[in-house]
Design a protein around this motif. Structure first.
Motif, mmCIF file in Angstrom:
data_model
loop_
_atom_site.group_PDB
_atom_site.id
_atom_site.type_symbol
_atom_site.label_atom_id
_atom_site.label_comp_id
_atom_site.label_asym_id
_atom_site.label_seq_id
_atom_site.Cartn_x
_atom_site.Cartn_y
_atom_site.Cartn_z
ATOM 1 N N SER A 130 -5.717 -11.444 -1.865
ATOM 2 C CA SER A 130 -5.710 -11.446 -0.402
ATOM 3 C C SER A 130 -5.537 -12.877 0.108
ATOM 4 N N LEU A 131 -4.647 -13.031 1.082
ATOM 5 C CA LEU A 131 -4.392 -14.370 1.647
ATOM 6 C C LEU A 131 -5.117 -14.578 2.971
ATOM 7 N N THR A 132 -5.878 -13.578 3.395
ATOM 8 C CA THR A 132 -6.404 -13.606 4.774
ATOM 9 C C THR A 132 -7.368 -14.766 5.023
ATOM 10 N N MET A 138 0.826 -1.210 0.000
ATOM 11 C CA MET A 138 0.000 0.000 0.000
ATOM 12 C C MET A 138 0.852 1.249 0.000
ATOM 13 N N VAL A 139 2.000 1.180 0.721
ATOM 14 C CA VAL A 139 2.879 2.356 0.762
ATOM 15 C C VAL A 139 3.308 2.700 -0.667
ATOM 16 N N GLU A 140 3.692 1.682 -1.437
ATOM 17 C CA GLU A 140 4.167 1.920 -2.806
ATOM 18 C C GLU A 140 3.018 2.335 -3.720
ATOM 19 N N PRO A 183 15.408 -3.543 4.108
ATOM 20 C CA PRO A 183 16.491 -3.601 5.101
ATOM 21 C C PRO A 183 15.985 -3.213 6.487
ATOM 22 N N ALA A 184 14.874 -2.457 6.542
ATOM 23 C CA ALA A 184 14.324 -2.014 7.820
ATOM 24 C C ALA A 184 13.179 -2.905 8.311
ATOM 25 N N GLY A 185 12.971 -4.055 7.702
ATOM 26 C CA GLY A 185 11.924 -4.982 8.158
ATOM 27 C C GLY A 185 12.265 -5.472 9.559
ATOM 28 N N GLU A 237 5.702 -17.849 -6.632
ATOM 29 C CA GLU A 237 6.017 -18.521 -5.359
ATOM 30 C C GLU A 237 5.537 -17.679 -4.179
ATOM 31 N N LEU A 238 5.136 -18.397 -3.125
ATOM 32 C CA LEU A 238 4.553 -17.761 -1.952
ATOM 33 C C LEU A 238 5.263 -18.282 -0.705
ATOM 34 N N VAL A 239 5.518 -17.389 0.246
ATOM 35 C CA VAL A 239 5.981 -17.860 1.562
ATOM 36 C C VAL A 239 4.770 -18.450 2.275
ATOM 37 N N THR A 240 4.893 -19.681 2.749
ATOM 38 C CA THR A 240 3.751 -20.289 3.457
ATOM 39 C C THR A 240 3.993 -20.361 4.965
ATOM 40 N N ALA A 292 7.595 5.552 18.338
ATOM 41 C CA ALA A 292 6.601 4.658 17.729
ATOM 42 C C ALA A 292 6.339 5.101 16.297
ATOM 43 N N MET A 293 5.730 4.192 15.500
ATOM 44 C CA MET A 293 5.432 4.489 14.095
ATOM 45 C C MET A 293 6.683 5.011 13.395
ATOM 46 N N VAL A 294 7.739 4.248 13.482
ATOM 47 C CA VAL A 294 9.014 4.741 12.961
ATOM 48 C C VAL A 294 9.751 3.629 12.223
ATOM 49 N N ILE A 295 10.395 4.036 11.133
ATOM 50 C CA ILE A 295 11.211 3.081 10.381
ATOM 51 C C ILE A 295 12.579 3.023 11.052
ATOM 52 N N ALA A 303 -2.443 -5.307 13.642
ATOM 53 C CA ALA A 303 -3.600 -6.206 13.575
ATOM 54 C C ALA A 303 -3.730 -6.871 12.204
ATOM 55 N N VAL A 304 -3.163 -6.270 11.165
ATOM 56 C CA VAL A 304 -3.341 -6.849 9.819
ATOM 57 C C VAL A 304 -2.039 -7.248 9.128
ATOM 58 N N ALA A 305 -0.949 -6.565 9.442
ATOM 59 C CA ALA A 305 0.302 -6.827 8.703
ATOM 60 C C ALA A 305 0.894 -8.155 9.151
ATOM 61 N N THR A 306 1.491 -8.873 8.209
ATOM 62 C CA THR A 306 1.886 -10.268 8.469
ATOM 63 C C THR A 306 3.393 -10.500 8.377
ATOM 64 N N LEU A 307 3.769 -11.650 8.920
ATOM 65 C CA LEU A 307 5.168 -12.081 8.842
ATOM 66 C C LEU A 307 5.565 -12.319 7.377
ATOM 67 N N ILE A 310 8.610 -10.462 5.137
ATOM 68 C CA ILE A 310 9.642 -11.176 4.370
ATOM 69 C C ILE A 310 9.517 -10.818 2.886
ATOM 70 N N GLY A 311 8.285 -10.817 2.377
ATOM 71 C CA GLY A 311 8.063 -10.505 0.957
ATOM 72 C C GLY A 311 8.517 -9.093 0.597
ATOM 73 N N THR A 312 8.376 -8.160 1.538
ATOM 74 C CA THR A 312 8.826 -6.778 1.297
ATOM 75 C C THR A 312 10.351 -6.723 1.224
ATOM 76 N N ALA A 313 11.007 -7.540 2.031
ATOM 77 C CA ALA A 313 12.483 -7.628 2.052
ATOM 78 C C ALA A 313 13.148 -6.265 2.222
ATOM 79 N N GLY A 369 2.917 -19.408 10.655
ATOM 80 C CA GLY A 369 2.224 -19.258 9.380
ATOM 81 C C GLY A 369 2.561 -17.921 8.728
ATOM 82 N N ALA A 370 2.560 -17.889 7.403
ATOM 83 C CA ALA A 370 2.907 -16.646 6.703
ATOM 84 C C ALA A 370 1.937 -15.518 7.050
ATOM 85 N N CYS A 371 0.689 -15.868 7.372
ATOM 86 C CA CYS A 371 -0.297 -14.824 7.682
ATOM 87 C C CYS A 371 -0.382 -14.516 9.181
HETATM 88 C C1 LIG Z 1 1.845 2.947 8.513
HETATM 89 C C2 LIG Z 1 2.779 1.784 8.325
HETATM 90 C C3 LIG Z 1 3.719 1.503 9.298
HETATM 91 C C4 LIG Z 1 4.597 0.420 9.137
HETATM 92 N N1 LIG Z 1 5.520 0.191 10.118
HETATM 93 C C5 LIG Z 1 6.390 -0.822 9.974
HETATM 94 C C6 LIG Z 1 7.384 -1.052 10.965
HETATM 95 O O1 LIG Z 1 7.463 -0.365 12.001
HETATM 96 N N2 LIG Z 1 8.246 -2.088 10.767
HETATM 97 C C7 LIG Z 1 8.180 -2.885 9.647
HETATM 98 O O2 LIG Z 1 8.983 -3.826 9.535
HETATM 99 N N3 LIG Z 1 7.276 -2.673 8.684
HETATM 100 C C8 LIG Z 1 6.381 -1.658 8.809
HETATM 101 N N4 LIG Z 1 5.450 -1.428 7.828
HETATM 102 C C9 LIG Z 1 5.517 -2.197 6.566
HETATM 103 C C10 LIG Z 1 4.546 -3.381 6.426
HETATM 104 O O3 LIG Z 1 3.322 -3.162 7.027
HETATM 105 C C11 LIG Z 1 5.111 -4.637 7.005
HETATM 106 O O4 LIG Z 1 6.345 -4.944 6.389
HETATM 107 C C12 LIG Z 1 4.150 -5.818 6.929
HETATM 108 O O5 LIG Z 1 4.736 -6.941 7.521
HETATM 109 C C13 LIG Z 1 3.629 -6.130 5.561
HETATM 110 O O6 LIG Z 1 2.713 -7.226 5.720
HETATM 111 P P1 LIG Z 1 1.393 -7.343 4.867
HETATM 112 O O7 LIG Z 1 0.792 -8.674 5.190
HETATM 113 O O8 LIG Z 1 0.551 -6.119 5.048
HETATM 114 O O9 LIG Z 1 2.006 -7.388 3.409
HETATM 115 P P2 LIG Z 1 1.549 -6.633 2.095
HETATM 116 O O10 LIG Z 1 1.706 -5.169 2.292
HETATM 117 O O11 LIG Z 1 0.229 -7.178 1.671
HETATM 118 O O12 LIG Z 1 2.663 -7.168 1.107
HETATM 119 C C14 LIG Z 1 3.971 -6.636 1.165
HETATM 120 C C15 LIG Z 1 4.801 -7.346 0.083
HETATM 121 O O13 LIG Z 1 5.043 -8.684 0.493
HETATM 122 C C16 LIG Z 1 4.502 -9.596 -0.463
HETATM 123 N N5 LIG Z 1 3.898 -10.683 0.326
HETATM 124 C C17 LIG Z 1 2.902 -10.608 1.240
HETATM 125 N N6 LIG Z 1 2.660 -11.824 1.768
HETATM 126 C C18 LIG Z 1 3.518 -12.697 1.142
HETATM 127 C C19 LIG Z 1 3.736 -14.114 1.236
HETATM 128 N N7 LIG Z 1 3.029 -14.885 2.068
HETATM 129 N N8 LIG Z 1 4.690 -14.653 0.440
HETATM 130 C C20 LIG Z 1 5.412 -13.904 -0.407
HETATM 131 N N9 LIG Z 1 5.251 -12.562 -0.555
HETATM 132 C C21 LIG Z 1 4.309 -11.973 0.227
HETATM 133 C C22 LIG Z 1 3.485 -8.802 -1.270
HETATM 134 O O14 LIG Z 1 3.336 -9.310 -2.558
HETATM 135 C C23 LIG Z 1 4.127 -7.430 -1.289
HETATM 136 O O15 LIG Z 1 5.139 -7.364 -2.273
HETATM 137 C C24 LIG Z 1 4.537 -0.374 7.961
HETATM 138 C C25 LIG Z 1 3.571 -0.112 6.998
HETATM 139 C C26 LIG Z 1 2.688 0.955 7.169
HETATM 140 C C27 LIG Z 1 1.647 1.219 6.110
#
Ligand SMILES: Cc1cc2nc3c(=O)[nH]c(=O)nc-3n(C[C@H](O)[C@H](O)[C@H](O)COP(=O)(O)OP(=O)(O)OC[C@H]3O[C@@H](n4cnc5c(N)ncnc54)[C@H](O)[C@@H]3O)c2cc1C
Length: 253
Positions: A16-18, A1-3, A83-85, A127-130, A151-154, A70-74, A78-81, A36-38
């Motif tokens: 959506s994988l939810t 969503m950021v991009e 450096p600040a993950g 390919e998908l991370v499971t 908080a809320m910081v990269i 509450a919504v962002a997943t492991l 990993i998929g975002t890759a 689990g990836a989700c």
């Molecule tokens: C306001 C805001 C604050 C944030 N703060 C942080 C922070 O403090 N620290 C941090 O690390 N990140 C942060 N993030 C980044 C992001 O939310 C996280 O990296 C999060 O883990 C992404 O998970 P998602 O399920 O929402 O993935 P998505 O946003 O849905 O996907 C992200 C990427 O990963 C790929 N992907 C998703 N699931 C899989 C899978 N199972 N297998 C392979 N590829 C997959 C997608 O195709 C996409 O390219 C923030 C984002 C926002 C919008």
């Protein structure tokens, strides 16, 4: 969503994988945890999982806001890759193995081989991370993060330290200091050799300081809009020393 919001990506469709139950939650298989990836950050923050993998819980608590956690997943981290993950240094320190699935079948790949560069992975198209496998270890764990606010910081710098009392090893994962997560191998070796494993204590406070310096030496930190390379090295040295002294308290000097 950021991009998408920044206009850098215009995906024609989004999957959506939810609602894929096999990707949700976590379970234990012997001495391993299968995440689990989700799995969301909210799932990691507390409860039984947080007790089993405390560094992952500490990292999860620093991520975004409660709404993001509450919504962002492991799998997304990993998929975002990036450096600040924030989970990535913890997974690196745990020698995490990533389970991947595609049309050709499944495979397992160490996290450090999966992430190949800034926002680059060795995932093939489709390919998908499971899931992600991490060990259950006896010993202290710490995750510390430096950012420009609380908080809320990269991250500007991240340090994860994991102690394995049974394997008699110390492992350190660093983040935001290189294109990919870094293992500080020389620092790990030094700490392992300067620990009284029979008592589970570092040989002295100076060991933690030297460990921090060695961690700083293993970075490839750069100057960018978030920080300078000098500050990053200094922050790694301080955080790594502090994290080790908490995870493996030193004997008095
Ligand atoms: C306001 C805001 C604050 C944030 N703060 C942080 C922070 O403090 N620290 C941090 O690390 N990140 C942060 N993030 C980044 C992001 O939310 C996280 O990296 C999060 O883990 C992404 O998970 P998602 O399920 O929402 O993935 P998505 O946003 O849905 O996907 C992200 C990427 O990963 C790929 N992907 C998703 N699931 C899989 C899978 N199972 N297998 C392979 N590829 C997959 C997608 O195709 C996409 O390219 C923030 C984002 C926002 C919008």
């Amino acid at each position: 969503m950021v991009e998408v919001n920044a206009g850098r990506r215009r995906p024609s469709s989004v999957v959506s994988l939810t609602r894929v139950p096999e990707l949700a939650g976590w379970h234990r298989e012997g001495d391993e945890i299968v995440l689990g990836a989700c799995l969301t950050y909210a799932d990691m923050e507390r409860g039984e999982l947080a007790a089993l993998v405390p560094a992952l819980a500490q990292a999860a608590r620093t991520i975004g806001s409660p709404q993001i956690r509450a919504v962002a997943t492991l799998g997304g981290n990993i998929g975002t890759a990036s450096p600040a993950g924030d989970t990535l240094p913890v997974l690196a320190a745990l020698d995490a193995v990533v389970e991947v699935a595609g049309r050709a079948g499944g495979r397992r790949v160490p996290l450090l081989e999966l992430i190949t560069g800034v926002k680059k992975t060795s995932l093939a198209p489709g390919e998908l991370v499971t899931a992600v496998r991490v060990p259950v270890l006896r010993g202290g764990q710490e995750f510390l993060k430096v950012g420009t606010r609380n908080a809320m910081v990269i991250s500007v710098v991240m340090v994860a330290v994991v102690v394995d009392l049974d394997g008699q090893s110390v492992r350190a994962g660093l983040g935001s200091v290189a294109p990919v997560p870094v293992r500080a191998r020389e620092a790990e070796r030094y700490a392992g050799e300067h620990t009284d494993w029979s008592r589970g204590r570092l040989a002295g406070p100076a060991v933690a300081r030297r460990f921090g310096e060695l961690c700083a030496e293993s970075t490839a930190a750069i100057d960018d809009h978030r920080s300078t390379a000098d500050y990053r090295r200094r922050a790694v040295a301080v955080c790594a020393a502090r994290a080790l002294a908490r995870a493996l308290p030193p004997l008095e000097a």
